[in-house]
Design a protein around this motif. Sequence first.
Motif, PDB file in Angstrom:
ATOM      1  N   SER A   9      -4.770 -12.131  13.674  1.00  0.00           N
ATOM      2  CA  SER A   9      -3.536 -11.402  14.008  1.00  0.00           C
ATOM      3  C   SER A   9      -2.994 -10.648  12.788  1.00  0.00           C
ATOM      4  O   SER A   9      -2.465  -9.537  12.915  1.00  0.00           O
ATOM      5  CB  SER A   9      -2.484 -12.350  14.573  1.00  0.00           C
ATOM      6  N   VAL A  10      -3.121 -11.223  11.600  1.00  0.00           N
ATOM      7  CA  VAL A  10      -2.686 -10.543  10.375  1.00  0.00           C
ATOM      8  C   VAL A  10      -3.514  -9.283  10.154  1.00  0.00           C
ATOM      9  O   VAL A  10      -2.994  -8.204   9.838  1.00  0.00           O
ATOM     10  CB  VAL A  10      -2.777 -11.493   9.159  1.00  0.00           C
ATOM     11  N   ILE A  11      -4.809  -9.380  10.325  1.00  0.00           N
ATOM     12  CA  ILE A  11      -5.701  -8.226  10.139  1.00  0.00           C
ATOM     13  C   ILE A  11      -5.390  -7.150  11.176  1.00  0.00           C
ATOM     14  O   ILE A  11      -5.345  -5.961  10.851  1.00  0.00           O
ATOM     15  CB  ILE A  11      -7.179  -8.670  10.191  1.00  0.00           C
ATOM     16  N   LYS A  12      -5.162  -7.530  12.425  1.00  0.00           N
ATOM     17  CA  LYS A  12      -4.832  -6.561  13.468  1.00  0.00           C
ATOM     18  C   LYS A  12      -3.539  -5.806  13.134  1.00  0.00           C
ATOM     19  O   LYS A  12      -3.456  -4.598  13.321  1.00  0.00           O
ATOM     20  CB  LYS A  12      -4.664  -7.268  14.820  1.00  0.00           C
ATOM     21  N   ILE A  18      -3.034   0.259   6.631  1.00  0.00           N
ATOM     22  CA  ILE A  18      -4.011   0.388   5.539  1.00  0.00           C
ATOM     23  C   ILE A  18      -4.875   1.613   5.748  1.00  0.00           C
ATOM     24  O   ILE A  18      -5.130   2.375   4.802  1.00  0.00           O
ATOM     25  CB  ILE A  18      -4.856  -0.898   5.412  1.00  0.00           C
ATOM     26  N   VAL A  19      -5.300   1.872   6.976  1.00  0.00           N
ATOM     27  CA  VAL A  19      -6.124   3.052   7.279  1.00  0.00           C
ATOM     28  C   VAL A  19      -5.331   4.324   6.985  1.00  0.00           C
ATOM     29  O   VAL A  19      -5.852   5.277   6.390  1.00  0.00           O
ATOM     30  CB  VAL A  19      -6.617   3.015   8.742  1.00  0.00           C
TER      31      VAL A  19
END
Length: 201
Positions: A9-12, A18-19
Motif C-alpha cells: 500500500s505504501v508503494i502504491k 515519484i514518477v
Amino acid sequence: MNQLEFWSSVIKSTTWPIVVLIVVWLLRKPITNMIEKIAELKFKYKDLEATFSKGLHKAEAELELQSSVSDNSESSDSQEDEESSLKNSNSAIKTKIAKEAPHLLVVMSWLLVENELNSVIDKLDNPSDLRHKPPTAKMKYLVDNNYLDRSFLDAFVDLGRLRNVAVHNVKEAQNISYLESKKYNNLTKKIIKGLQNIKYD
C-alpha cells in the motif's frame, strides 16, 4: 494487515508522485528553455516589434523636427533661479533613479508627460468627455485642432509603447540601460516643452 500488505500500500500510494518527480527532473531543461522562450517574446504592436533602443531612435527622429522650435516664454530672474535649483535637485534624483533602476525613470518620465497633457486638456475649452479618454486620444485631439504638430503625436505614441515595454515586459525592462533611460527622459522633456508652449486662444 501484514507487513507485505503494508509495504504494498505504501508503494502504491507513493508511486505516482515519484514518477512525476522523475519526469519533471528529466524534462527540466526543455521546460526551462520553453519558459525562457515564452519570456523572450517581445512586446508587439501589430507587426512592429518594439525593442527599447529601436523605439528610442524612432521617437528621437520624430522629435528632431521640433528641435528648431524656440522657447518664447519669458520669466523673471527670481523665477529662473528657483526653477534652476528645482531642476538641479530633480536632475540629481532622476540620475540616481536611472543608475539604480533605469526602467523606473522611464515610468516616471511617462507619468510627467501624462500629467502635463492632463493639465493642458484642463486648460482648453474642450468637450468634457475628453478628460476621461486615454492619453493618445487627448494628444490626437491637440494635433487635430492644430495645437501641436503631428510629429509630437507620433513620438508620443512611440514613447507610450516603450513605457509599456518597461512596465509589462520584465526581461526587456531589465535590459534598459542608464543611457537609454536618460535619453527617454530627454525625449519626454521635449514633449512636455511642446505641451507647455501651447498658446491658448
